[in-house]
Motif scaffolding. Structure first.
Motif, PDB file in Angstrom:
ATOM      1  N   ARG A   1       0.924  -1.175   0.196  1.00 39.69           N
ATOM      2  CA  ARG A   1      -0.151  -0.120  -0.059  1.00 39.69           C
ATOM      3  C   ARG A   1       0.788   1.323   0.240  1.00 39.69           C
ATOM      4  O   ARG A   1       0.437   2.281  -0.623  1.00 39.69           O
ATOM      5  CB  ARG A   1      -0.868  -0.073   1.156  1.00 39.69           C
ATOM      6  N   SER A   2       2.075   1.229   0.776  1.00 34.54           N
ATOM      7  CA  SER A   2       2.723   2.373   0.720  1.00 34.54           C
ATOM      8  C   SER A   2       3.400   2.654  -0.662  1.00 34.54           C
ATOM      9  O   SER A   2       3.599   3.658  -1.051  1.00 34.54           O
ATOM     10  CB  SER A   2       4.016   2.105   1.590  1.00 34.54           C
ATOM     11  N   TYR A   3       3.830   1.353  -1.446  1.00 36.00           N
ATOM     12  CA  TYR A   3       4.255   1.592  -2.599  1.00 36.00           C
ATOM     13  C   TYR A   3       3.302   2.130  -3.681  1.00 36.00           C
ATOM     14  O   TYR A   3       3.637   3.086  -4.581  1.00 36.00           O
ATOM     15  CB  TYR A   3       4.685   0.135  -3.189  1.00 36.00           C
ATOM     16  N   GLN A   4       2.117   1.760  -3.559  1.00 38.55           N
ATOM     17  CA  GLN A   4       0.957   2.262  -4.254  1.00 38.55           C
ATOM     18  C   GLN A   4       0.629   3.673  -4.183  1.00 38.55           C
ATOM     19  O   GLN A   4       0.461   4.383  -5.162  1.00 38.55           O
ATOM     20  CB  GLN A   4      -0.331   1.146  -4.022  1.00 38.55           C
ATOM     21  N   ASN A   5       0.726   4.274  -2.911  1.00 40.14           N
ATOM     22  CA  ASN A   5       0.475   5.552  -2.445  1.00 40.14           C
ATOM     23  C   ASN A   5       1.438   6.476  -3.129  1.00 40.14           C
ATOM     24  O   ASN A   5       1.036   7.336  -3.609  1.00 40.14           O
ATOM     25  CB  ASN A   5       0.353   5.801  -1.067  1.00 40.14           C
ATOM     26  N   ASN A   6       2.668   5.920  -3.137  1.00 41.58           N
ATOM     27  CA  ASN A   6       3.848   6.719  -3.857  1.00 41.58           C
ATOM     28  C   ASN A   6       3.673   6.596  -5.499  1.00 41.58           C
ATOM     29  O   ASN A   6       3.855   7.727  -5.913  1.00 41.58           O
ATOM     30  CB  ASN A   6       5.258   6.242  -3.613  1.00 41.58           C
ATOM     31  N   VAL A   7       3.198   5.751  -5.915  1.00 38.57           N
ATOM     32  CA  VAL A   7       2.716   5.815  -7.574  1.00 38.57           C
ATOM     33  C   VAL A   7       1.464   6.868  -7.646  1.00 38.57           C
ATOM     34  O   VAL A   7       1.738   7.710  -8.679  1.00 38.57           O
ATOM     35  CB  VAL A   7       2.385   4.204  -7.900  1.00 38.57           C
ATOM     36  N   ASP A   8       0.633   6.657  -6.791  1.00 32.44           N
ATOM     37  CA  ASP A   8      -0.558   7.644  -6.988  1.00 32.44           C
ATOM     38  C   ASP A   8       0.004   9.110  -6.908  1.00 32.44           C
ATOM     39  O   ASP A   8      -0.384  10.038  -7.349  1.00 32.44           O
ATOM     40  CB  ASP A   8      -1.458   7.172  -5.898  1.00 32.44           C
ATOM     41  N   MET A   9       0.941   9.153  -5.850  1.00 31.59           N
ATOM     42  CA  MET A   9       1.477  10.510  -5.542  1.00 31.59           C
ATOM     43  C   MET A   9       2.144  11.069  -6.834  1.00 31.59           C
ATOM     44  O   MET A   9       2.026  12.275  -7.258  1.00 31.59           O
ATOM     45  CB  MET A   9       2.418  10.676  -4.436  1.00 31.59           C
ATOM     46  N   MET A  10       2.958  10.194  -7.336  1.00 36.57           N
ATOM     47  CA  MET A  10       3.857  10.744  -8.753  1.00 36.57           C
ATOM     48  C   MET A  10       2.787  10.938  -9.931  1.00 36.57           C
ATOM     49  O   MET A  10       2.963  11.922 -10.621  1.00 36.57           O
ATOM     50  CB  MET A  10       4.928   9.575  -9.088  1.00 36.57           C
ATOM     51  N   ASN A  11       1.759  10.187  -9.640  1.00 35.29           N
ATOM     52  CA  ASN A  11       0.864  10.483 -10.955  1.00 35.29           C
ATOM     53  C   ASN A  11       0.032  11.546 -10.652  1.00 35.29           C
ATOM     54  O   ASN A  11      -0.282  12.278 -11.757  1.00 35.29           O
ATOM     55  CB  ASN A  11      -0.113   9.124 -11.124  1.00 35.29           C
ATOM     56  N   THR A  12      -0.277  11.879  -9.552  1.00 33.01           N
ATOM     57  CA  THR A  12      -0.895  13.189  -9.355  1.00 33.01           C
ATOM     58  C   THR A  12      -0.049  14.519  -9.661  1.00 33.01           C
ATOM     59  O   THR A  12      -0.475  15.450 -10.131  1.00 33.01           O
ATOM     60  CB  THR A  12      -1.461  13.388  -7.945  1.00 33.01           C
ATOM     61  N   ALA A  13       1.033  14.241  -9.293  1.00 33.48           N
ATOM     62  CA  ALA A  13       2.149  15.408  -9.435  1.00 33.48           C
ATOM     63  C   ALA A  13       2.460  15.580 -10.852  1.00 33.48           C
ATOM     64  O   ALA A  13       2.554  16.615 -11.638  1.00 33.48           O
ATOM     65  CB  ALA A  13       3.547  14.833  -8.948  1.00 33.48           C
ATOM     66  N   LYS A  14       2.344  14.473 -11.811  1.00 32.59           N
ATOM     67  CA  LYS A  14       2.411  14.380 -13.141  1.00 32.59           C
ATOM     68  C   LYS A  14       1.206  15.261 -13.914  1.00 32.59           C
ATOM     69  O   LYS A  14       1.575  15.928 -14.670  1.00 32.59           O
ATOM     70  CB  LYS A  14       2.490  13.063 -13.688  1.00 32.59           C
ATOM     71  N   THR A  15       0.256  14.814 -13.368  1.00 33.07           N
ATOM     72  CA  THR A  15      -1.099  15.656 -13.796  1.00 33.07           C
ATOM     73  C   THR A  15      -1.092  16.958 -13.517  1.00 33.07           C
ATOM     74  O   THR A  15      -1.356  17.739 -14.628  1.00 33.07           O
ATOM     75  CB  THR A  15      -2.248  14.945 -13.362  1.00 33.07           C
ATOM     76  N   LEU A  16      -0.645  17.630 -12.482  1.00 34.61           N
ATOM     77  CA  LEU A  16      -0.790  18.906 -12.081  1.00 34.61           C
ATOM     78  C   LEU A  16       0.286  19.649 -12.915  1.00 34.61           C
ATOM     79  O   LEU A  16       0.295  20.678 -13.429  1.00 34.61           O
ATOM     80  CB  LEU A  16      -0.222  19.117 -10.468  1.00 34.61           C
ATOM     81  N   LEU A  17       1.603  19.092 -13.094  1.00 40.70           N
ATOM     82  CA  LEU A  17       2.625  19.540 -14.072  1.00 40.70           C
ATOM     83  C   LEU A  17       2.038  19.795 -15.456  1.00 40.70           C
ATOM     84  O   LEU A  17       2.234  20.953 -16.207  1.00 40.70           O
ATOM     85  CB  LEU A  17       3.679  18.856 -14.057  1.00 40.70           C
ATOM     86  N   LEU A  18       1.472  18.681 -15.938  1.00 39.88           N
ATOM     87  CA  LEU A  18       0.966  18.927 -17.275  1.00 39.88           C
ATOM     88  C   LEU A  18      -0.278  19.978 -17.343  1.00 39.88           C
ATOM     89  O   LEU A  18      -0.307  20.574 -18.418  1.00 39.88           O
ATOM     90  CB  LEU A  18       0.265  17.426 -17.829  1.00 39.88           C
ATOM     91  N   LYS A  19      -1.087  19.876 -16.483  1.00 39.30           N
ATOM     92  CA  LYS A  19      -1.986  21.095 -16.165  1.00 39.30           C
ATOM     93  C   LYS A  19      -1.597  22.570 -16.279  1.00 39.30           C
ATOM     94  O   LYS A  19      -2.047  23.141 -16.816  1.00 39.30           O
ATOM     95  CB  LYS A  19      -3.172  21.034 -15.178  1.00 39.30           C
ATOM     96  N   THR A  20      -0.292  22.397 -15.639  1.00 42.59           N
ATOM     97  CA  THR A  20       0.119  23.690 -15.527  1.00 42.59           C
ATOM     98  C   THR A  20       0.936  24.201 -16.870  1.00 42.59           C
ATOM     99  O   THR A  20       0.732  25.422 -17.138  1.00 42.59           O
ATOM    100  CB  THR A  20       1.173  23.641 -14.250  1.00 42.59           C
ATOM    101  N   LEU A  21       1.402  23.397 -17.683  1.00 45.45           N
ATOM    102  CA  LEU A  21       1.844  23.583 -18.797  1.00 45.45           C
ATOM    103  C   LEU A  21       0.927  23.966 -19.817  1.00 45.45           C
ATOM    104  O   LEU A  21       1.230  24.609 -20.494  1.00 45.45           O
ATOM    105  CB  LEU A  21       2.613  22.458 -19.279  1.00 45.45           C
ATOM    106  N   SER A  22      -0.356  23.356 -19.709  1.00 43.30           N
ATOM    107  CA  SER A  22      -1.262  23.625 -20.540  1.00 43.30           C
ATOM    108  C   SER A  22      -2.002  24.806 -20.477  1.00 43.30           C
ATOM    109  O   SER A  22      -2.624  25.421 -21.142  1.00 43.30           O
ATOM    110  CB  SER A  22      -2.689  22.284 -20.385  1.00 43.30           C
ATOM    111  N   ILE A  23      -1.855  25.636 -19.282  1.00 40.77           N
ATOM    112  CA  ILE A  23      -2.406  26.861 -18.862  1.00 40.77           C
ATOM    113  C   ILE A  23      -1.693  27.920 -19.873  1.00 40.77           C
ATOM    114  O   ILE A  23      -2.433  28.641 -20.243  1.00 40.77           O
ATOM    115  CB  ILE A  23      -2.009  27.143 -17.360  1.00 40.77           C
ATOM    116  N   GLY A  24      -0.569  27.539 -20.063  1.00 39.58           N
ATOM    117  CA  GLY A  24       0.219  28.522 -20.909  1.00 39.58           C
ATOM    118  C   GLY A  24      -0.218  28.649 -22.347  1.00 39.58           C
ATOM    119  O   GLY A  24       0.342  29.555 -23.299  1.00 39.58           O
ATOM    120  N   GLN A  25      -0.795  27.732 -22.919  1.00 39.45           N
ATOM    121  CA  GLN A  25      -1.082  27.467 -24.277  1.00 39.45           C
ATOM    122  C   GLN A  25      -2.384  28.394 -24.721  1.00 39.45           C
ATOM    123  O   GLN A  25      -3.207  28.572 -24.413  1.00 39.45           O
ATOM    124  CB  GLN A  25      -1.437  25.850 -24.664  1.00 39.45           C
TER     125      GLN A  25
END
Length: 139
Positions: A115-139
């Motif tokens: 479960r700890s491993y899966q939580n870290n995977v989810d955290m990385m996926n959330t951070a990736k989504t936030l970064l992609l959305k941040t990049l799309s704001i400038g378009q």
């Protein structure tokens, strides 16, 4: 803390939890072994974690920390003695020394690490989504 440091922290945690899962798997695999290759009963192993500071220069506040496995310790709890006089490894009194692995505790540890491993995977996926959305704001 920079959003990019999340990947470093989560990656180190995933590596540590992977090592923990390997130790748990080893403990479970040897739970019923009377002897190991060295002729002695298997001793359960436990993982000890330690925090590691962030990479210098990546975080000006130096607030990000990661985690790593500092040591794998042998469990010092007493070995199990099972009365089985017909077993080839039985001592003069008929007892066989078995590993000090508690299967229930190991299963709980395995679920916790998974479960700890899966939580870290989810955290990385959330951070990736936030970064992609941040990049799309400038378009």
């Amino acid at each position: 803390m920079s959003l990019f440091n999340i990947f470093t922290v989560a990656g180190s945690a995933m590596t540590a939890q992977n090592q923990r899962l390997n130790v748990v798997a080893s403990n479970l695999a040897n739970a019923d072994s009377a002897v190991t290759s060295n002729g002695q009963p298997y001793k359960a192993k436990q993982v000890l974690f330690m925090s590691i500071p962030s990479v210098p220069g990546t975080d000006p506040n130096n607030s990000a920390t990661g985690v790593k496995v500092s040591r794998v310790l042998e469990d010092q709890s007493p070995m199990k003695l099972i009365y089985e006089p017909t077993h080839p490894m039985a001592n003069e009194e008929g007892f066989v020394t078995m590993p000090n692995v508690n299967v229930v505790e190991e299963m709980v540890d395995m679920i916790s690490a998974s479960r700890s491993y899966q939580n870290n995977v989810d955290m990385m996926n959330t951070a990736k989504t936030l970064l992609l959305k941040t990049l799309s704001i400038g378009q």
